[in-house]
Design an enzyme around this catalytic site. Structure first.
Site, PDB file in Angstrom:
ATOM      1  N   THR A  40       0.819  -1.212   0.000  1.00 15.52           N
ATOM      2  CA  THR A  40       0.000   0.000   0.000  1.00 15.52           C
ATOM      3  C   THR A  40       0.854   1.263   0.000  1.00 15.52           C
ATOM      4  OG1 THR A  40      -1.440   1.305   1.466  1.00 15.52           O
ATOM      5  CG2 THR A  40      -0.140  -0.380   2.518  1.00 15.52           C
ATOM      6  N   ASP A  41       0.269   2.344  -0.496  1.00 16.73           N
ATOM      7  CA  ASP A  41       0.976   3.640  -0.461  1.00 16.73           C
ATOM      8  C   ASP A  41       1.157   4.151   0.974  1.00 16.73           C
ATOM      9  OD1 ASP A  41      -1.689   4.371   0.030  1.00 16.73           O
ATOM     10  OD2 ASP A  41      -1.803   5.865  -1.581  1.00 16.73           O
ATOM     11  N   GLU A  42       0.405   3.542   1.930  1.00 17.65           N
ATOM     12  CA  GLU A  42       0.475   4.044   3.305  1.00 17.65           C
ATOM     13  C   GLU A  42       1.820   3.760   3.955  1.00 17.65           C
ATOM     14  OE1 GLU A  42      -3.100   3.756   5.553  1.00 17.65           O
ATOM     15  OE2 GLU A  42      -4.315   3.521   3.763  1.00 17.65           O
ATOM     16  N   TYR A  93      -1.661  -0.145  11.137  1.00 14.09           N
ATOM     17  CA  TYR A  93      -1.901  -0.827   9.853  1.00 14.09           C
ATOM     18  C   TYR A  93      -0.719  -0.624   8.908  1.00 14.09           C
ATOM     19  CZ  TYR A  93      -3.428  -1.302   4.999  1.00 14.09           C
ATOM     20  OH  TYR A  93      -3.487  -1.623   3.659  1.00 14.09           O
ATOM     21  N   ALA A  94      -0.335   0.639   8.713  1.00 10.37           N
ATOM     22  CA  ALA A  94       0.747   0.937   7.772  1.00 10.37           C
ATOM     23  C   ALA A  94       2.053   0.287   8.222  1.00 10.37           C
ATOM     24  CB  ALA A  94       0.914   2.448   7.627  1.00 10.37           C
ATOM     25  N   LYS A 152       2.048  -3.374   7.324  1.00 11.36           N
ATOM     26  CA  LYS A 152       2.275  -3.585   5.887  1.00 11.36           C
ATOM     27  C   LYS A 152       3.741  -3.306   5.516  1.00 11.36           C
ATOM     28  CE  LYS A 152      -0.359  -4.487   3.172  1.00 11.36           C
ATOM     29  NZ  LYS A 152      -0.813  -5.838   2.708  1.00 11.36           N
ATOM     30  N   ASN A 199      -5.490   4.074  -2.556  1.00  8.57           N
ATOM     31  CA  ASN A 199      -6.852   3.697  -2.116  1.00  8.57           C
ATOM     32  C   ASN A 199      -7.671   3.133  -3.268  1.00  8.57           C
ATOM     33  OD1 ASN A 199      -5.891   5.742  -0.109  1.00  8.57           O
ATOM     34  ND2 ASN A 199      -7.883   5.313   0.810  1.00  8.57           N
ATOM     35  N   PRO A 211     -19.769  10.994   8.273  1.00  4.91           N
ATOM     36  CA  PRO A 211     -18.791  11.511   9.243  1.00  4.91           C
ATOM     37  C   PRO A 211     -17.418  11.785   8.607  1.00  4.91           C
ATOM     38  CG  PRO A 211     -19.068   9.140   9.534  1.00  4.91           C
ATOM     39  CD  PRO A 211     -19.989   9.533   8.424  1.00  4.91           C
ATOM     40  N   ASN A 267     -10.584  14.710   0.294  1.00  3.23           N
ATOM     41  CA  ASN A 267     -11.759  13.931   0.691  1.00  3.23           C
ATOM     42  C   ASN A 267     -13.058  14.699   0.451  1.00  3.23           C
ATOM     43  OD1 ASN A 267     -10.422  11.581   1.404  1.00  3.23           O
ATOM     44  ND2 ASN A 267     -10.113  12.230   3.536  1.00  3.23           N
ATOM     45  N   ARG A 300      -9.181  11.398  12.975  1.00  2.00           N
ATOM     46  CA  ARG A 300      -8.486  10.141  13.290  1.00  2.00           C
ATOM     47  C   ARG A 300      -7.135  10.498  13.923  1.00  2.00           C
ATOM     48  NH1 ARG A 300      -7.361   6.697   7.956  1.00  2.00           N
ATOM     49  NH2 ARG A 300      -9.383   5.780   8.396  1.00  2.00           N
TER      50      ARG A 300
HETATM   51  P1  NAD Z   1     -10.248  -6.700   2.804  1.00  2.00           P
HETATM   52  O1  NAD Z   1     -10.201  -6.334   4.258  1.00  2.00           O
HETATM   53  O2  NAD Z   1     -11.474  -6.456   2.017  1.00  2.00           O
HETATM   54  O3  NAD Z   1      -9.904  -8.254   2.638  1.00  2.00           O
HETATM   55  C1  NAD Z   1      -8.898  -8.905   3.356  1.00  2.00           C
HETATM   56  C2  NAD Z   1      -9.121 -10.407   3.197  1.00  2.00           C
HETATM   57  O4  NAD Z   1      -8.063 -11.093   3.898  1.00  2.00           O
HETATM   58  C3  NAD Z   1     -10.435 -10.903   3.816  1.00  2.00           C
HETATM   59  O5  NAD Z   1     -11.083 -11.782   2.915  1.00  2.00           O
HETATM   60  C4  NAD Z   1      -9.988 -11.641   5.071  1.00  2.00           C
HETATM   61  O6  NAD Z   1     -10.873 -12.701   5.434  1.00  2.00           O
HETATM   62  C5  NAD Z   1      -8.629 -12.153   4.656  1.00  2.00           C
HETATM   63  N1  NAD Z   1      -7.720 -12.416   5.802  1.00  2.00           N
HETATM   64  C6  NAD Z   1      -7.449 -11.586   6.835  1.00  2.00           C
HETATM   65  N2  NAD Z   1      -6.594 -12.164   7.676  1.00  2.00           N
HETATM   66  C7  NAD Z   1      -6.305 -13.392   7.156  1.00  2.00           C
HETATM   67  C8  NAD Z   1      -5.465 -14.456   7.556  1.00  2.00           C
HETATM   68  N3  NAD Z   1      -4.757 -14.382   8.694  1.00  2.00           N
HETATM   69  N4  NAD Z   1      -5.384 -15.542   6.772  1.00  2.00           N
HETATM   70  C9  NAD Z   1      -6.120 -15.637   5.623  1.00  2.00           C
HETATM   71  N5  NAD Z   1      -6.937 -14.660   5.197  1.00  2.00           N
HETATM   72  C10 NAD Z   1      -7.027 -13.549   5.956  1.00  2.00           C
HETATM   73  O7  NAD Z   1      -8.991  -5.987   2.178  1.00  2.00           O
HETATM   74  P2  NAD Z   1      -8.736  -5.342   0.740  1.00  2.00           P
HETATM   75  O8  NAD Z   1      -9.150  -3.942   0.767  1.00  2.00           O
HETATM   76  O9  NAD Z   1      -9.246  -6.264  -0.304  1.00  2.00           O
HETATM   77  O10 NAD Z   1      -7.150  -5.367   0.721  1.00  2.00           O
HETATM   78  C11 NAD Z   1      -6.436  -6.490   0.187  1.00  2.00           C
HETATM   79  C12 NAD Z   1      -4.944  -6.217   0.259  1.00  2.00           C
HETATM   80  O11 NAD Z   1      -4.649  -5.024  -0.468  1.00  2.00           O
HETATM   81  C13 NAD Z   1      -4.438  -5.978   1.681  1.00  2.00           C
HETATM   82  O12 NAD Z   1      -3.172  -6.589   1.794  1.00  2.00           O
HETATM   83  C14 NAD Z   1      -4.318  -4.471   1.776  1.00  2.00           C
HETATM   84  O13 NAD Z   1      -3.324  -4.090   2.693  1.00  2.00           O
HETATM   85  C15 NAD Z   1      -3.936  -4.114   0.354  1.00  2.00           C
HETATM   86  N6  NAD Z   1      -4.318  -2.773  -0.107  1.00  2.00           N
HETATM   87  C16 NAD Z   1      -5.597  -2.338   0.045  1.00  2.00           C
HETATM   88  C17 NAD Z   1      -5.940  -1.083  -0.444  1.00  2.00           C
HETATM   89  C18 NAD Z   1      -7.371  -0.575  -0.361  1.00  2.00           C
HETATM   90  O14 NAD Z   1      -7.605   0.584  -0.711  1.00  2.00           O
HETATM   91  N7  NAD Z   1      -8.335  -1.371   0.049  1.00  2.00           N
HETATM   92  C19 NAD Z   1      -4.980  -0.263  -1.047  1.00  2.00           C
HETATM   93  C20 NAD Z   1      -3.679  -0.755  -1.183  1.00  2.00           C
HETATM   94  C21 NAD Z   1      -3.357  -2.031  -0.697  1.00  2.00           C
HETATM   95  P1  TYD Z   2     -10.191   4.913   4.511  1.00  2.00           P
HETATM   96  O1  TYD Z   2     -11.213   4.483   3.518  1.00  2.00           O
HETATM   97  O2  TYD Z   2     -10.305   4.416   5.911  1.00  2.00           O
HETATM   98  O3  TYD Z   2      -8.779   4.562   3.881  1.00  2.00           O
HETATM   99  P2  TYD Z   2      -7.292   4.975   4.390  1.00  2.00           P
HETATM  100  O4  TYD Z   2      -7.355   5.506   5.756  1.00  2.00           O
HETATM  101  O5  TYD Z   2      -6.623   3.636   4.343  1.00  2.00           O
HETATM  102  O6  TYD Z   2      -6.771   5.958   3.392  1.00  2.00           O
HETATM  103  O7  TYD Z   2     -10.181   6.497   4.581  1.00  2.00           O
HETATM  104  C1  TYD Z   2      -9.932   7.279   3.431  1.00  2.00           C
HETATM  105  C2  TYD Z   2      -9.903   8.721   3.841  1.00  2.00           C
HETATM  106  O8  TYD Z   2     -11.201   9.085   4.344  1.00  2.00           O
HETATM  107  C3  TYD Z   2      -8.937   9.021   4.968  1.00  2.00           C
HETATM  108  O9  TYD Z   2      -8.374  10.326   4.765  1.00  2.00           O
HETATM  109  C4  TYD Z   2      -9.805   9.015   6.206  1.00  2.00           C
HETATM  110  C5  TYD Z   2     -11.126   9.557   5.692  1.00  2.00           C
HETATM  111  N1  TYD Z   2     -12.316   9.057   6.400  1.00  2.00           N
HETATM  112  C6  TYD Z   2     -13.280   9.941   6.877  1.00  2.00           C
HETATM  113  O10 TYD Z   2     -13.150  11.176   6.724  1.00  2.00           O
HETATM  114  N2  TYD Z   2     -14.371   9.447   7.524  1.00  2.00           N
HETATM  115  C7  TYD Z   2     -14.549   8.111   7.721  1.00  2.00           C
HETATM  116  O11 TYD Z   2     -15.583   7.708   8.327  1.00  2.00           O
HETATM  117  C8  TYD Z   2     -13.572   7.203   7.217  1.00  2.00           C
HETATM  118  C9  TYD Z   2     -13.729   5.712   7.399  1.00  2.00           C
HETATM  119  C10 TYD Z   2     -12.466   7.716   6.566  1.00  2.00           C
END
Ligand code: NAD
Ligand code: TYD
Length: 345
Positions: free
Chosen positions: A126-128, A151-152, A155, A180, A206, A250, A274
């Site tokens: 992730t970019d985080e 979280y970051a 990762k 994201n 929110p 946002n 946050r």
């Molecule tokens: P998500 O939370 O929707 O899905 C995560 C999945 O992992 C779920 O199906 C969960 O059951 C499974 N999981 C969690 N712990 C586990 C374990 N111990 N063993 C097996 N399975 C497990 O997440 P997402 O948004 O689809 O993200 C997927 C990946 O992409 C993550 O690694 C996340 O860090 C990365 N990522 C997400 C974003 C985003 O914007 N959502 C951006 C960049 C990177």
């Molecule tokens: P989020 O979807 O939680 O992703 P990330 O924190 O991994 O970037 O949040 C995206 C942006 O939106 C982040 O700047 C936090 C903001 N945010 C809100 O303002 N309100 C909310 O209820 C949530 C969940 C996020």
């Protein structure tokens, strides 16, 4: 590459990636290996459930025996690791599972890759991991990691471990760092699906703090295409950023979303921010572009498509936004919303 183990494949990006790969590679077999945490959902995979090239295994990536069994049983040659705890706000409330899965779990998968001599281990990052990025700069893959949330940090730890296995053991690894993602099947704790579903129900949105934080919202299928490209044409040991190259505030995201859904701006509530909130992420995507990839959607298009999907797919999210989700929502937002001014600020 023909037998893929997609860990975390029942989550948001993983399930989109599974569908994408089955649609694009007729000869690949895809095994989803997923613990089915609150975020894992087999409804995300209904469209491929009857495909003979798809299998589902319920398991934890921290369980080395179960991982080994899945690799042997399905003659896996490639692991693509999406499995993680993924929500920053939950990592602030309780980081434990984040560390278990991303640090220990990634180590287990790397050991399995080494032991079975797999062709490839790909880590979804992730970019985080770069932390807050000041205006005027965009993160390059070689930049120092500076994660600021649990979280970051979990990762970033995984990325460092993956690199260590490349350097020390010559493991065939690649890493992608996505911005994201938004699109179908994203659990409605993340901001865009949370706000879309709240707006559909006429509930308040929110917004943390002033809402001027910047994120690079990208459409999930664009991200999937780029991961596919790195799997097939990326250089081993390398990291690739994946995003749109354009970040937006946002508040702009909220305006686009409300307009698309025909919902009023009066739903906006500015609530307590946050802790440690990163103000800005921004990726330099020159390296993945040099492989021949371009995002197909702007942030605005991605937000509109996503809002429409949630409007048209209540069957999917209504059952999620009940039970445990309501307890989480109350813990995360109850006090914040009670203390927020009621007019848009
Ligand atoms: P998500 O939370 O929707 O899905 C995560 C999945 O992992 C779920 O199906 C969960 O059951 C499974 N999981 C969690 N712990 C586990 C374990 N111990 N063993 C097996 N399975 C497990 O997440 P997402 O948004 O689809 O993200 C997927 C990946 O992409 C993550 O690694 C996340 O860090 C990365 N990522 C997400 C974003 C985003 O914007 N959502 C951006 C960049 C990177
Ligand atoms: P989020 O979807 O939680 O992703 P990330 O924190 O991994 O970037 O949040 C995206 C942006 O939106 C982040 O700047 C936090 C903001 N945010 C809100 O303002 N309100 C909310 O209820 C949530 C969940 C996020």
């Amino acid at each position: 590459m023909k037998n893929l183990l997609i860990t975390g494949g029942a989550g948001f990006i993983g399930s989109n990636f599974v569908t994408y790969m089955l649609n694009n590679y007729t000869t690949y077999q895809v095994v989803v290996y997923d613990k089915l945490t609150y975020a894992g959902n087999l409804d995300n995979l209904l469209s491929v459930a009857d495909d003979p090239r798809y299998r589902f295994v319920k398991g934890d990536i921290c369980d080395a025996t179960a991982v080994a069994q899945a690799i042997r049983q399905y003659e896996i040659d490639t692991i693509i690791n999406f499995a993680a705890e993924t929500h920053v706000d939950r990592s602030i409330m309780d980081p434990d599972a984040f560390i278990q899965t991303s640090v220990y779990g990634t180590y287990v998968l790397l050991e399995a890759t080494k032991r079975f001599g797999l062709e490839r281990f790909h880590q979804i990052s992730t970019d985080e991991v770069y932390g807050h990025i000041p205006p005027g700069y965009s993160s390059k893959e070689t930049d120092k990691l500076d994660p600021r949330s649990p979280y970051a940090a979990s990762k970033a730890s995984a990325d460092l471990m993956v690199n260590a296995y490349f350097v020390t053991y010559g493991l065939p690894v690649t890493i992608t760092r996505g911005s994201n993602n938004i699109g179908p099947y994203q659990y409605p704790e993340k901001v865009v699906p949370l706000f879309a579903t709240n707006a559909i129900d006429g509930e308040p949105l929110p917004v943390y703090g002033d809402g001027r934080q910047m994120r690079e919202y990208q459409y999930v299928l664009d991200h999937c295409e780029a991961i596919d490209l790195v799997l097939h044409q990326g250089a081993l040991g390398e990291v690739y950023n994946i995003g749109t190259g354009v970040e937006i505030e946002n508040m702009r995201m909220v305006e686009i979303l409300l307009d698309e859904l025909g919902a009023p701006r009066s739903l906006i509530r500015h609530v307590a921010d946050r802790p440690g909130h990163d103000r800005r992420y921004s990726l330099d995507i020159g390296k993945i572009r040099a492989l021949g990839w371009e995002p197909r959607h702007t942030a605005e298009e991605a937000i509109r498509l996503t809002a429409r999907w949630y409007r048209e797919n209540e069957w999917w999210w209504r059952k999620i936004k009940s039970g445990d989700f309501l307890a989480y929502y109350q813990a995360q937002y109850g006090r914040r919303l009670a203390e927020a001014p009621t007019t848009a600020g």
